[in-house]
Design a protein around this motif. Structure first.
Motif, PDB file in Angstrom:
ATOM      1  N   CYS A 311       0.808  -1.226   0.000  1.00 53.52           N
ATOM      2  CA  CYS A 311       0.000   0.000   0.000  1.00 53.52           C
ATOM      3  C   CYS A 311       0.838   1.271   0.000  1.00 53.52           C
ATOM      4  CB  CYS A 311      -0.931   0.012   1.218  1.00 53.52           C
ATOM      5  SG  CYS A 311      -2.232  -1.236   1.167  1.00 53.52           S
ATOM      6  N   THR A 312       2.147   1.171  -0.177  1.00 48.08           N
ATOM      7  CA  THR A 312       2.992   2.361  -0.164  1.00 48.08           C
ATOM      8  C   THR A 312       2.627   3.277  -1.320  1.00 48.08           C
ATOM      9  OG1 THR A 312       4.800   1.136   0.852  1.00 48.08           O
ATOM     10  CG2 THR A 312       5.365   3.202  -0.247  1.00 48.08           C
ATOM     11  N   ALA A 315      -3.170   2.885  -1.661  1.00 38.35           N
ATOM     12  CA  ALA A 315      -3.817   1.738  -1.033  1.00 38.35           C
ATOM     13  C   ALA A 315      -4.896   1.148  -1.924  1.00 38.35           C
ATOM     14  CB  ALA A 315      -4.414   2.149   0.316  1.00 38.35           C
ATOM     15  N   LEU A 335       3.123  -0.867   4.496  1.00 35.29           N
ATOM     16  CA  LEU A 335       3.623   0.476   4.199  1.00 35.29           C
ATOM     17  C   LEU A 335       5.129   0.523   4.389  1.00 35.29           C
ATOM     18  CD1 LEU A 335       0.907   2.519   6.149  1.00 35.29           C
ATOM     19  CD2 LEU A 335       1.019   2.166   3.681  1.00 35.29           C
ATOM     20  N   THR A 336       5.847   0.999   3.381  1.00 35.45           N
ATOM     21  CA  THR A 336       7.289   1.191   3.510  1.00 35.45           C
ATOM     22  C   THR A 336       7.549   2.441   4.352  1.00 35.45           C
ATOM     23  OG1 THR A 336       7.679   0.174   1.366  1.00 35.45           O
ATOM     24  CG2 THR A 336       9.441   1.541   2.241  1.00 35.45           C
ATOM     25  N   GLY A 343       9.813   5.205   1.029  1.00 40.71           N
ATOM     26  CA  GLY A 343       8.780   5.228   2.052  1.00 40.71           C
ATOM     27  C   GLY A 343       8.522   6.628   2.570  1.00 40.71           C
ATOM     28  N   LEU A 348       2.761   8.435   8.153  1.00 45.41           N
ATOM     29  CA  LEU A 348       2.249   7.126   8.544  1.00 45.41           C
ATOM     30  C   LEU A 348       0.818   7.188   9.056  1.00 45.41           C
ATOM     31  CD1 LEU A 348       2.508   4.129   9.163  1.00 45.41           C
ATOM     32  CD2 LEU A 348       3.699   4.726  11.277  1.00 45.41           C
ATOM     33  N   ASP A 351      -1.523   7.802   6.153  1.00 40.41           N
ATOM     34  CA  ASP A 351      -1.544   6.638   5.259  1.00 40.41           C
ATOM     35  C   ASP A 351      -2.310   5.481   5.892  1.00 40.41           C
ATOM     36  OD1 ASP A 351      -0.031   8.072   3.474  1.00 40.41           O
ATOM     37  OD2 ASP A 351       1.877   7.169   4.084  1.00 40.41           O
ATOM     38  N   ALA A 355      -5.696   3.688   4.485  1.00 39.04           N
ATOM     39  CA  ALA A 355      -5.797   2.250   4.314  1.00 39.04           C
ATOM     40  C   ALA A 355      -6.992   1.689   5.081  1.00 39.04           C
ATOM     41  CB  ALA A 355      -4.505   1.571   4.767  1.00 39.04           C
ATOM     42  N   LEU A 363      -1.690  -3.176  10.177  1.00 31.46           N
ATOM     43  CA  LEU A 363      -0.591  -2.548   9.442  1.00 31.46           C
ATOM     44  C   LEU A 363       0.645  -3.431   9.513  1.00 31.46           C
ATOM     45  CD1 LEU A 363      -0.645   1.178  10.667  1.00 31.46           C
ATOM     46  CD2 LEU A 363      -1.571   0.281   8.518  1.00 31.46           C
TER      47      LEU A 363
END
Length: 387
Positions: A311-312, A315, A335-336, A343, A348, A351, A355, A363
């Motif tokens: 999802c990086t 998503a 996620l990266t 990334g 975060l 993101d 998601a 996650l």
């Protein structure tokens, strides 16, 4: 939201501060590599080294000789980068810090296997072998990988596993000093260059009514305009290959993926204790190849406990899985969080919220061992905002 981070054993072993540092991020679990492909990895905080070179795909624990004695293709024990039971030592240290440990098992991605047993590799329409990509249509490969899945997944104390490359691998792989980007390949060309024409795959195409040699020639013909630079990257697979060849190859490959996943998950479940979670790294586009193998969302969610979805940056791969998820399905957004690898640890929280709005209920963060101190601080801040 339940959160896990990826780690290698060499991120932990020899660094007594690592378990507490990871636990301090606010994560619930660690997905710890038990069987992994060749890699060169940075270890920015380790007191003894900065770069670890894993020379070949290996299991990071002593393989069970009783399981593998007398067999040809079998897992390779790791070299000095992860000696002895490297996985077990790291898992014990992480568990002692209060972290739940799950295994991270890479299956159909093994360059040493392809070098020592070249007939196990994917063979493209031009006759080129991909030594990093074992052909999952071959019985010997499936026997190796399902046995590996059971052994590497169910390590002592592990509460679950995440199976990577549980499906077709193909052209798209960062091989040593990779030089394959001179001609841009869209999804359709990547698929065409990842089609396998080994004897088992040729038999599979023939069983569906195709002439394997004519199909192979047709794939080469379809790719000629690509090499001249005259095909848009977004051309559909059916237009590049033709509707009938595209449908036939996808039917064979999707069926092969489904049965391989069924065998791998069954092998894990037969070896695992009650309550052991089995997740697959997955992509909802069935013709995609690689670490996140293309799969049928309905099938994989009926088979496994859930999926880990890349999802990086976007998503958008989550909704196809969300449409087929049951009340207990795990949809983990991967996620990266390493800035140097594309990334975005600073976003975060946003993101993760995005998601979640698309169906994610967990996650996974890639990768706590590779990230800088600054990236890890951003991860901790982002997780604290999620509550």
């Amino acid at each position: 939201m339940r959160t896990g981070v990826f780690l290698y054993p060499w991120d932990v072993n020899g660094d007594s501060a690592a378990p507490a540092r990871v636990a301090g991020l606010g994560v619930h679990q660690v997905t710890l590599a038990a069987a992994y492909h060749s890699t060169r990895a940075l270890t920015p905080r380790h007191p003894r080294h900065r770069v670890v070179t894993a020379e070949y795909a290996a299991v990071l624990y002593p393989p069970d000789e009783g399981r593998w004695a007398g067999r040809g293709p079998r897992p390779y024990p790791s070299g000095p980068w992860a000696p002895g039971d490297a996985y077990g030592r790291a898992a014990d240290a992480l568990s002692a810090a209060g972290l739940e440990v799950h295994t991270w098992v890479v299956l159909a991605h093994n360059s040493r296997l392809g070098a020592e047993y070249p007939d196990t590799s994917v063979v493209n329409a031009y006759g080129d072998r991909y030594p990093w990509a074992p052909c999952i249509a071959q019985p010997a490969v499936r026997a190796l990988l399902t046995g590996l899945a059971a052994e590497a997944a169910v390590r002592p104390g592990a509460r679950g596993t995440e199976l990577e490359s549980c499906g077709w691998y193909g052209l798209s792989h960062l091989h040593a000093h990779d030089k394959t980007s001179g001609v841009p390949l869209g999804d359709a060309a990547q698929y065409a260059m990842s089609l396998c024409f080994c004897p088992d795959c040729r038999d599979g195409y023939a069983a569906l009514g195709a002439d394997p040699e004519a199909l192979r020639a047709g794939v080469r013909d379809a790719l000629e305009p690509v090499w001249r630079g005259g095909v848009p990257a977004d051309v559909p697979v059916g237009k590049l290959l033709g509707a009938e060849p595209a449908a036939l190859t996808l039917e064979f490959r999707a069926r092969t993926t489904r049965t391989f996943q069924e065998e791998a998950v069954a092998a894990v479940r037969a070896a695992a204790p009650e309550g052991f979670r089995v997740l697959l790294h997955a992509d909802p586009v069935e013709y995609h190849c690689g670490a996140n193998a293309g799969t049928d969302p309905a099938h994989v969610l009926a088979l496994a406990d859930g999926v880990v979805v890349p999802c990086t940056g976007d998503a958008g791969l989550l909704p196809p899985f969300a449409r087929h998820a049951s009340a207990g399905s795990v949809l983990a957004a991967n996620l990266t969080v390493v800035s140097g690898m594309g990334g975005s640890p600073g976003t975060l929280a946003a993101d993760a919220a995005r998601a979640a709005s698309l169906g994610a209920n967990e996650l996974r963060l890639y990768h706590a061992g590779l990230a800088s101190d600054q990236d890890l601080a951003a991860v901790g801040e982002g997780l604290s905002r999620l509550g």
